[in-house]
Design an enzyme around this catalytic site. Structure first.
Site: not given
Ligand code: ACO
Length: 384
Positions: A321, A267
Site C-alpha cells: 500500500d 505487515h
C-alpha cells in the site's frame, strides 16, 4: 449473587495471529524472506508475464489457462459487465460525499437482488458467479464515481481488458498503454494474499451458505478499514500532510514519539520488504520516468529511507500500500477510489476462497474466553 468468572487457562491469541483458520491451496507466503506465490507461481513472474484476467483464472481454477480457456473466460467477463439500470439508479441516489467502499458494498447487494439465486453448493453455479462479480466490480466503482459528480456513466468498451476498461469508464478517456499495464500489474499484485482479514471475513460468511454477493459485500466492509485495504488512502493523506522530503525526519520523530503508526509500513506476515511493494516500486519508477515525478514521490522515498533506519531492525518495511496510492494518484484517480481498486483485484481471491470453503464447508463457530459476570440478580428499574 454475582460471581466474577476468572480465566484459569488463558490461551487467547489476539487477532488470531498465526492460528490456521483453513487449509488452502491458493496462495503461499514466506514472510521471513518475502515470498508470495499464487498456485505455486512467484508473484514477480506473474507481474512480469501475466495479465489480471489470466491470474483470475489461475486463482479460481488452480492452473494457468490454455489460450482457448482464457479466450472463453475473457468473453464471459465482457458479457458480465452488463449491470442492470436499477443498480445504477440506486448508486445515483446515494449521498455524493459517502465513501465509495460503502457504495460498492451496496452495489454488490443490489446486484444479488437483481440476479437469479445462486445454488452455492453447486460448483457449476459458483463458476457462473465468478465472471459476474469480477466483471461487475470495476463497473460499479466507475459508475458510482461518475454519478456522485453528476456525470453520466461511461459504457464499458468490450475491446478493452479490465484494467484499461476501468480507467476508460472512470475518466472517459482511453489510458496510455503504460498506464493501463501498470494498473493491470497492480491488480495482479493485490489479487490474493492468504488468510487476510477480508478473505477471512468472506470465508466466515461463505460458511453460512450465504450467496456470493453477501460474501463479497462483507469482505468489502472488512477491506475498507485503515489497517487493511484502507491504508493506501491514508498513505497519500500522510504524505500530503508531511509536505516535502525535507520535512520527513522531524515528522517521523514526532510520529514515533507519539506512538503513531506509519501508514504503508509493517505487515502481520512480512518481516522483510513486501515482495509486492518491490514489484510496484519498479513500475512507479518506470511511470515517473515517462510521465514526470511529483513532490509526493520524493517525500515517499525519503520516508522509506528514514523508516528503515529507525524501524528496519523491528521488521517494519514498506508494504504494497505504500506505493500503490502514489501510482494511482499519478493516474489521476481520486484518493477515495484507491481502496475500491484493491477490491477490483481482491474479489478474485475472495471468490477462489469462497469456492475452496464450499468444497469442504464447516460453519465457522469459534469459541471465546468468557470474562464477564454470571448469576446477576435482576434489579427492577425503579430501584437502580
Ligand atoms: N508504524 C510504526 N510502528 C509499527 C508499524 C507502523 N506502521 N507497524 C508495526 N509497528 C510496531 C508496533 O507498534 C509494534 O511495536 P512494539 O513492539 O513496540 O509494540 C511492533 O512494530 C510490532 O508490530 P505489531 O503491532 O505486532 O504488528 P501487527 O502484525 O499487529 O500489525 C499492521 C500489522 C496492522 C499492518 C501494522 O503494521 C500497521 O498498523 N501498519 C500500518 C497500516 C498499514 O499499512 N496497513 C496495510 C497492511 S498491508 C495490506 O492490508 C495490504
Amino acid at each position: 449473587m454475582r460471581i466474577k468468572v476468572t480465566v484459569k487457562d488463558n490461551n487467547l491469541v489476539p487477532g488470531l495471529a498465526g492460528i490456521p483458520a483453513a487449509e488452502s491451496a491458493i496462495s503461499y507466503i514466506d514472510g521471513q524472506v518475502g515470498v508470495l506465490e499464487y498456485r505455486g507461481l512467484p508473484i514477480e513472474v506473474l507481474a512480469e508475464k501475466s495479465t489480471f484476467e489470466e491470474v483470475c483464472w489461475l486463482l479460481l481454477y488452480g492452473k494457468l489457462p490454455t489460450q482457448a480457456e482464457l479466450d472463453t473466460f475473457k468473453q464471459q467477463l465482457v458479457e458480465q459487465r452488463a449491470v442492470p439500470q436499477k443498480v445504477f439508479d440506486l448508486l445515483a441516489a446515494l449521498p455524493a460525499d459517502g465513501h465509495p467502499m460503502a457504495a460498492l458494498s451496496i452495489g454488490y447487494n443490489a446486484l444479488g437482488m437483481t440476479s437469479a439465486p445462486c445454488n452455492v453448493l453447486d460448483s457449476a453455479a459458483r463458476q457462473l458467479a465468478y465472471a459476474q462479480l469480477i466483471a461487475s466490480t470495476p463497473v460499479l466503482i466507475a459508475a458510482h464515481s461518475r454519478l456522485r459528480q453528476g456525470k453520466k456513466v461511461v459504457p464499458t468498451d468490450p475491446k478493452l481488458d479490465i484494467a484499461a476498461d476501468f480507467l476508460w469508464m472512470l475518466n472517459g478517456e482511453k489510458p496510455a498503454d503504460l498506464v493501463a499495464r501498470v494498473l493491470d500489474v497492480a491488480l495482479i499484485l493485490h489479487a490474493d494474499h492468504t488468510m487476510n482479514a477480508s478473505t477471512f471475513t468472506g470465508r466466515v460468511v461463505a460458511s453460512t451458505e450465504a450467496d456470493p454477493y453477501a460474501v463479497c459485500a462483507a469482505a468489502v466492509g472488512s477491506l475498507s478499514g485503515p489497517l487493511h485495504g484502507g491504508a493506501n488512502e491514508r498513505v497519500l493523506q500522510q504524505l500530503e500532510k508531511i509536505g516535502s522530503a525535507a520535512a520527513v525526519p522531524a515528522w517521523l520523530d514526532k510520529q514515533l514519539a507519539d506512538k503513531g503508526k506509519i501508514m504503508g509500513f509493517g505487515h502481520r506476515v512480512y518481516k522483510t520488504k513486501d515482495p509486492r511493494a518491490t514489484c510496484i516500486q519498479g513500475l512507479v519508477r518506470e511511470m515517473f520516468a515517462q510521465h514526470g515525478t511529483t513532490p509526493i514521490y520524493d517525500t515517499a522515498l525519503k520516508l522509506e529511507e528514514c523508516v528503515l533506519e529507525r524501524l528496519g531492525d523491528k521488521g517494519i518495511h514498506p508494504n504494497v500500500d505504500f506505493f500503490s496510492g502514489i501510482v494511482y494518484q499519478k493516474m489521476g484517480i481520486p484518493t477515495d477510489v484507491f481502496t475500491p481498486i484493491f477490491a477490483i483485484a481482491r474479489v478474485a481471491g475472495w471468490l477462489a476462497h469462497w469456492d475452496e470453503q464450499m468444497q469442504d464447508n464447516r460453519l465457522f463457530r469459534p469459541s471465546q474466553i468468557f470474562v464477564g459476570l454470571r448469576g446477576v440478580t435482576y434489579t427492577p428499574i425503579a430501584e437502580r
